[in-house]
Scaffold this motif. Structure first.
Motif, PDB file in Angstrom:
ATOM      1  N   LEU A   1      -7.234  46.067  18.629  1.00 44.11           N
ATOM      2  CA  LEU A   1      -7.525  47.159  17.619  1.00 44.11           C
ATOM      3  C   LEU A   1      -7.611  46.656  16.235  1.00 44.11           C
ATOM      4  N   ALA A   2      -6.878  45.767  15.850  1.00 41.19           N
ATOM      5  CA  ALA A   2      -7.066  44.911  14.554  1.00 41.19           C
ATOM      6  C   ALA A   2      -8.395  44.116  14.364  1.00 41.19           C
ATOM      7  N   ARG A   3      -8.605  43.586  15.575  1.00 40.83           N
ATOM      8  CA  ARG A   3     -10.164  42.976  15.740  1.00 40.83           C
ATOM      9  C   ARG A   3     -11.406  44.043  15.642  1.00 40.83           C
ATOM     10  N   LEU A   4     -11.048  45.082  16.160  1.00 43.03           N
ATOM     11  CA  LEU A   4     -12.035  46.143  16.072  1.00 43.03           C
ATOM     12  C   LEU A   4     -12.112  46.706  14.498  1.00 43.03           C
TER      13      LEU A   4
ATOM     14  N   SER B   1       1.788  47.069  14.885  1.00 38.72           N
ATOM     15  CA  SER B   1       1.271  46.247  13.614  1.00 38.72           C
ATOM     16  C   SER B   1       1.165  46.436  12.320  1.00 38.72           C
ATOM     17  N   GLY B   2       1.391  47.925  12.355  1.00 39.25           N
ATOM     18  CA  GLY B   2       1.257  48.587  11.017  1.00 39.25           C
ATOM     19  C   GLY B   2       0.019  49.236  11.013  1.00 39.25           C
ATOM     20  N   GLN B   3      -1.078  48.906  11.694  1.00 39.72           N
ATOM     21  CA  GLN B   3      -2.220  49.744  11.655  1.00 39.72           C
ATOM     22  C   GLN B   3      -2.053  51.222  11.890  1.00 39.72           C
ATOM     23  N   THR B   4      -2.882  52.227  11.267  1.00 37.75           N
ATOM     24  CA  THR B   4      -2.772  53.338  11.474  1.00 37.75           C
ATOM     25  C   THR B   4      -3.674  53.918  12.299  1.00 37.75           C
ATOM     26  N   LEU B   5      -3.693  55.326  13.106  1.00 40.72           N
ATOM     27  CA  LEU B   5      -5.133  55.556  13.853  1.00 40.72           C
ATOM     28  C   LEU B   5      -4.774  57.025  13.787  1.00 40.72           C
ATOM     29  N   LEU B   6      -5.894  57.492  13.561  1.00 42.06           N
ATOM     30  CA  LEU B   6      -5.972  59.321  13.708  1.00 42.06           C
ATOM     31  C   LEU B   6      -6.240  59.525  15.061  1.00 42.06           C
ATOM     32  N   VAL B   7      -5.549  60.287  15.671  1.00 44.52           N
ATOM     33  CA  VAL B   7      -5.880  60.697  17.260  1.00 44.52           C
ATOM     34  C   VAL B   7      -6.568  62.011  17.091  1.00 44.52           C
ATOM     35  N   ALA B   8      -7.794  62.307  17.574  1.00 48.75           N
ATOM     36  CA  ALA B   8      -8.273  63.528  17.649  1.00 48.75           C
ATOM     37  C   ALA B   8      -8.369  63.905  19.025  1.00 48.75           C
TER      38      ALA B   8
ATOM     39  N   HIS C   1      -9.691  54.101   6.848  1.00 46.85           N
ATOM     40  CA  HIS C   1      -8.155  54.342   7.048  1.00 46.85           C
ATOM     41  C   HIS C   1      -7.610  53.731   8.309  1.00 46.85           C
ATOM     42  N   GLY C   2      -8.278  52.978   9.185  1.00 49.17           N
ATOM     43  CA  GLY C   2      -7.532  52.369  10.422  1.00 49.17           C
ATOM     44  C   GLY C   2      -8.076  52.683  11.590  1.00 49.17           C
ATOM     45  N   GLY C   3      -8.890  53.835  11.437  1.00 52.05           N
ATOM     46  CA  GLY C   3      -9.703  54.060  12.804  1.00 52.05           C
ATOM     47  C   GLY C   3      -9.361  55.402  13.424  1.00 52.05           C
ATOM     48  N   VAL C   4     -10.219  56.188  14.287  1.00 50.41           N
ATOM     49  CA  VAL C   4     -10.151  57.377  14.985  1.00 50.41           C
ATOM     50  C   VAL C   4     -10.154  57.055  16.485  1.00 50.41           C
ATOM     51  N   VAL C   5      -9.161  57.393  17.168  1.00 54.49           N
ATOM     52  CA  VAL C   5      -9.337  57.372  18.805  1.00 54.49           C
ATOM     53  C   VAL C   5      -9.603  58.895  18.986  1.00 54.49           C
ATOM     54  N   HIS C   6     -10.686  59.123  19.894  1.00 49.80           N
ATOM     55  CA  HIS C   6     -11.050  60.427  20.587  1.00 49.80           C
ATOM     56  C   HIS C   6     -11.414  60.183  21.989  1.00 49.80           C
TER      57      HIS C   6
END
Length: 243
Positions: A138-141, A179-186, A215-220
């Motif tokens: 996820l950090a690479r993406l 890792s500290g990265q944040t993800l928005l889950v929709a 902001h870190g990314g979205v997972v849908h």
């Protein structure tokens, strides 16, 4: 129909779709992130595209086979010459994961396995217990501003957001990874059950499609696909699977 050109007029990054304004006269065309194929970074309003107008089974027009022609100026492009410190830290952890899992490989005989790394396969349960490996991907993406990639991982709920009721209804919350990265889950609650009793501090495992945001990314796509064309996603919370 012959390919045409246009401009992205609107884009909903957390939902993975938008609309293209054709250069010729005509109504705006719906476009989904999947119709772009692989992208170096997420689409934005103002990007120039080339596409093929197509009618779906209901006779509605949409854009398919979409290709970027010219993108709007991006602020703060990633520095390709400098390694992201988050990726560097996670890479060190990644080296330890195969060694830690060697001792359990003998227990895998007769079990269904999923590929975690090209050189190592583990059970789905063990995959969820290797957050550093998922966090590294996820950090690479995020570092490379990539989208439309199937991912899985686990995080802790940092904030529960109000539902998005525009169009398909989505339950939304923010996860913080190890890792500290944040993800928005929709999470589409028109296609999958709502996570009940979700609270800040809860642990949630996920399998869905990643889209880059600053902001870190979205997972849908954390749900099943009724049409069977997309990999089924899921969320796991308090021992229950939602898909």
């Amino acid at each position: 129909m012959l390919p045409q050109t246009g401009t992205i007029k609107a884009w909903k990054g957390d939902r993975g779709f938008g609309f293209i304004k054709p250069d010729t006269d005509g109504a705006d065309l719906f476009v989904h992130i999947r119709d772009f194929g692989r992208l170096p970074e997420a689409p934005r309003v103002g990007d120039r595209v080339r596409y093929r107008p197509t009618q779906d089974a209901r006779g509605r027009w949409r854009a398919t086979d979409v290709k970027m022609q010219k993108v709007q100026s991006r602020i703060g492009p990633p520095d390709r010459g400098r390694r992201n410190p988050l990726v560097s830290r996670l890479a060190a952890k990644r080296l330890l994961i195969p060694l830690a899992l060697v001792s359990v490989l003998t227990a895998l005989v007769g079990k269904t396995i999923v590929e975690l790394e090209p050189e190592l396969s583990v059970t789905a349960e063990q995959a969820e217990q290797a957050p550093a490996t998922h966090d590294l991907e996820l950090a690479r993406l995020y570092e490379n501003r990539l989208s439309d990639v199937q991912v899985r991982g686990v995080g802790v709920v940092e904030r529960v957001l109000p539902d998005d009721l525009e169009g398909s209804r989505h339950q939304k919350f923010i996860l913080r990874l190890q890792s500290g990265q944040t993800l928005l889950v929709a999470h589409n609650i028109d296609l999958a059950p709502r996570l009940t009793g979700l609270e800040k501090g809860d642990q949630v495992s996920f399998n869905g499609e990643y889209e880059w945001t600053r902001h870190g990314g979205v997972v849908h796509w954390t749900h099943h696909d009724p049409a069977g064309r997309h990999e089924h996603g899921w969320l796991k919370h308090r021992g229950r699977t939602y898909q």
